[in-house]
Design a protein around this motif. Structure first.
Motif, PDB file in Angstrom:
ATOM      1  N   ALA A   1      53.467  18.317  67.321  1.00  0.00           N
ATOM      2  CA  ALA A   1      52.418  19.174  66.756  1.00  0.00           C
ATOM      3  C   ALA A   1      51.241  18.315  66.301  1.00  0.00           C
ATOM      4  O   ALA A   1      50.076  18.648  66.545  1.00  0.00           O
ATOM      5  N   ILE A   2      51.545  17.172  65.666  1.00  0.00           N
ATOM      6  CA  ILE A   2      50.474  16.280  65.205  1.00  0.00           C
ATOM      7  C   ILE A   2      49.743  15.682  66.412  1.00  0.00           C
ATOM      8  O   ILE A   2      48.519  15.606  66.437  1.00  0.00           O
ATOM      9  N   ASN A   3      50.494  15.299  67.428  1.00  0.00           N
ATOM     10  CA  ASN A   3      49.885  14.734  68.630  1.00  0.00           C
ATOM     11  C   ASN A   3      48.960  15.725  69.328  1.00  0.00           C
ATOM     12  O   ASN A   3      47.867  15.367  69.766  1.00  0.00           O
ATOM     13  N   THR A   4      49.401  16.978  69.452  1.00  0.00           N
ATOM     14  CA  THR A   4      48.568  17.958  70.147  1.00  0.00           C
ATOM     15  C   THR A   4      47.375  18.384  69.293  1.00  0.00           C
ATOM     16  O   THR A   4      46.418  18.938  69.813  1.00  0.00           O
ATOM     17  N   SER A   5      47.456  18.145  67.981  1.00  0.00           N
ATOM     18  CA  SER A   5      46.304  18.486  67.146  1.00  0.00           C
ATOM     19  C   SER A   5      45.253  17.390  67.225  1.00  0.00           C
ATOM     20  O   SER A   5      44.149  17.559  66.696  1.00  0.00           O
ATOM     21  N   SER A   6      45.590  16.268  67.874  1.00  0.00           N
ATOM     22  CA  SER A   6      44.669  15.159  68.069  1.00  0.00           C
ATOM     23  C   SER A   6      44.153  14.581  66.762  1.00  0.00           C
ATOM     24  O   SER A   6      43.284  15.151  66.118  1.00  0.00           O
ATOM     25  N   VAL A   7      44.752  13.462  66.348  1.00  0.00           N
ATOM     26  CA  VAL A   7      44.239  12.769  65.164  1.00  0.00           C
ATOM     27  C   VAL A   7      43.287  11.693  65.655  1.00  0.00           C
ATOM     28  O   VAL A   7      43.711  10.731  66.269  1.00  0.00           O
ATOM     29  N   GLN A   8      41.999  11.863  65.406  1.00  0.00           N
ATOM     30  CA  GLN A   8      41.034  10.980  66.040  1.00  0.00           C
ATOM     31  C   GLN A   8      39.886  10.619  65.108  1.00  0.00           C
ATOM     32  O   GLN A   8      39.271  11.492  64.523  1.00  0.00           O
ATOM     33  N   LEU A   9      39.648   9.311  64.975  1.00  0.00           N
ATOM     34  CA  LEU A   9      38.478   8.876  64.212  1.00  0.00           C
ATOM     35  C   LEU A   9      37.375   8.435  65.163  1.00  0.00           C
ATOM     36  O   LEU A   9      36.195   8.601  64.894  1.00  0.00           O
TER      37      LEU A   9
END
Lengths: 182, 212
Positions: B137-145
Motif C-alpha cells: 500500500a505504501i509502495n503504490t502510494s508512491s513516497v517521493q521527494l
C-alpha cells in the motif's frame, strides 16, 4: 496572507533544482569521494535509452488521445461529466490521466505528455497532471509484480488500500495545485 | 484492460468523427500525433540525461543509506510483525529510501527482495500477510521527494514548481495508504481464516508478469 504564502513558495521553488544540482555532487565528491564526473556521465547515458524506449508507448497513447480529441469525442465526454467534476473543483482535462494512472505507467506518461503538448508546461492542467503523476503509482502493475514474484494469490486489502491512496493523491494534487497556481 | 482502453479511444474516435463529419481531422490528428510523440521523446533526452546523471551520483554516494537511517524508526513502527533485526526490515527500509529519492530502477529489486523475505515470515504462503499489504500500500502510494527524470524532462523549467505540491500530495496519499491498510486489516472479510493459517506448505510460484 495567502498571497504571501504563495509568493514565498514561488520564490523558494526557483532554488529547488539549482540546490539539488549543487548539493548532490557536493555530497558525492567532498563527503563521499565519488568520482562525480565519471559517475554523472555513466548515469546520463540512460537518458538516451529511456527516451528511445518510451517512443512506441508515446506514439500509441498520443495517437489514441489525439484522434479522440479531434473527433469531438473528448468534448462529449467532458461536457457530460463537467457538471459533476466542476462541483468538486476537478478539471475535466485531468480526468483521463487520473483514470489511467493506476493502470499504466507508460499510458499515463503519454497522457501527461499530451497535456504538456496541448496546454504548455506552465499551464495549470500540466502542473496538476505532473503532480498527479509524481504523487501516485501504477497500483495494478506494482501489485502484480510484487505479489506475483512470491506467488501470493490472495491480496486481501492491499488493492483497496492502494486505490484509496491513489484517489487521495489525485485529489490532493488537484487542490494543492489550484491553491498555488490557480 | 489497457488493450480495451486504447482500442476504445481509437474506435470511438473513428465512429464519432464519421458522424460529426470530422473524419479528415481525425486522420490528420493520428498522423500529427505520431510525429509529435517522436519529437517529444527526442526533446526529453537532454534534461533526462542531466537528471539521471545527478541521480546516479546520489546513488553512488550512498544517499540511499543516509535516507534509510532516517526512515528506519518509522518502518519499525509500521511493521510490528517484522522483527527489527530481520533482513526483511533492511530491504523494506532500503526500498523506501530509493523510492523517496525517485530512484525507481534501484527501488524495484530491493522491493522484490523485501517481498521474498516477508514471504519467509508469512505463515500462509498463498495469502498476503499484514506486513505485505502495508508494504505494498505504501509502495503504490508512491513516497517521493525527488521527481522522476521523465517528469523533470517533460515539465522543463516548470518542474521546480512541481516539487512541493508533489511532496504534499504524495504525503497525503501515503497517509491514506497507512490509515486505510491498518483499518482494513481489522475488517472481518480481510482477516486470515484460522484453518488456512495452520499449516499450508505451498511452494512460491513465480508468475509470468507482463510489462506495463
Amino acid at each position: 496572507m495567502i498571497e504571501s504564502v504563495i509568493n514565498i513558495f514561488n520564490e523558494g521553488a526557483k532554488y529547488v533544482i539549482p540546490l539539488l544540482l549543487a548539493t548532490i555532487p557536493f555530497y558525492g565528491l567532498l563527503v563521499k569521494k565519488v568520482k562525480v564526473y565519471e559517475v554523472f556521465v555513466e548515469g546520463a547515458k540512460d537518458g538516451f535509452n529511456i527516451a528511445i524506449r518510451i517512443i512506441p508507448y508515446l506514439v500509441a497513447i498520443l495517437v489514441g488521445i489525439g484522434m479522440f480529441r479531434a473527433s469531438g469525442a473528448l468534448d462529449i465526454v467532458t461536457d457530460f461529466l463537467s457538471p459533476i467534476l466542476n462541483a468538486i473543483g476537478f478539471p475535466p482535462e485531468n480526468l483521463l490521466l487520473a483514470v489511467m494512472r493506476p493502470l499504466s505507467g507508460s499510458g499515463s506518461f503519454g497522457l501527461l505528455s499530451d497535456l504538456v503538448n496541448q496546454y504548455g508546461q506552465d499551464s495549470l492542467f500540466a502542473k496538476i497532471g505532473a503532480t498527479m503523476y509524481g504523487s501516485t503509482e501504477t497500483t495494478f502493475y506494482v501489485l502484480a509484480v510484487y505479489f506475483g514474484s512470491v506467488g501470493i494469490k490472495k491480496v486481501r486489502h492491499a488493492l483497496i488500500s492502494g486505490l484509496i491512496a491513489d484517489l487521495v493523491g489525485i485529489l490532493s494534487a488537484v487542490y494543492i495545485c489550484r491553491f498555488l497556481f490557480g | 484492460m489497457l488493450n480495451y482502453v486504447w482500442f476504445g479511444l481509437i474506435f470511438i474516435s473513428v465512429v464519432v468523427g464519421t458522424i460529426d463529419g470530422k473524419i479528415d481531422a481525425v486522420t490528420e490528428a493520428a498522423i500529427n500525433s505520431a510525429e509529435a510523440a517522436v519529437t517529444l521523446a527526442i526533446g526529453l533526452i537532454g534534461i533526462m540525461a542531466l537528471w539521471l546523471g545527478m541521480m546516479k551520483i546520489a546513488e553512488e554516494s550512498g544517499l540511499i543509506e543516509l535516507i534509510s537511517q532516517i526512515v528506519r524508526p518509522i518502518t519499525i513502527w509500521l511493521f510490528p510483525e517484522v522483527p527489527p533485526d530481520h533482513p526483511a526490515m533492511g530491504s523494506i527500509v532500503l526500498n523506501m529510501a530509493a523510492n523517496i529519492l525517485g530512484l525507481g530502477n534501484a527501488a524495484t529489486p530491493l522491493g522484490l527482495k523485501a517481498m521474498q523475505e516477508l514471504q519467509e515470515l508469512n505463515p500462509t504462503k498463498d495469502t498476503a500477510s499484514n506486513a505485505m499489504c502495508t508494504f505494498l500500500a505504501i509502495n503504490t502510494s508512491s513516497v517521493q521527494l525527488i521527481l522522476p527524470a521523465t517528469v523533470v524532462g517533460l515539465m522543463g523549467v516548470s518542474a521546480s514548481q512541481i516539487f512541493l505540491p508533489t511532496i504534499f500530495a504524495t504525503s497525503m496519499s501515503t497517509i491514506a495508504a497507512i490509515v486505510s491498510v491498518k483499518i482494513l486489516s481489522k475488517l472481518k472479510q480481510f482477516t486470515i481464516a484460522p484453518e488456512i493459517r495452520s499449516e499450508t506448505k505451498l511452494e512460491p510460484q513465480p508468475e509470468e508478469i507482463g510489462n506495463d
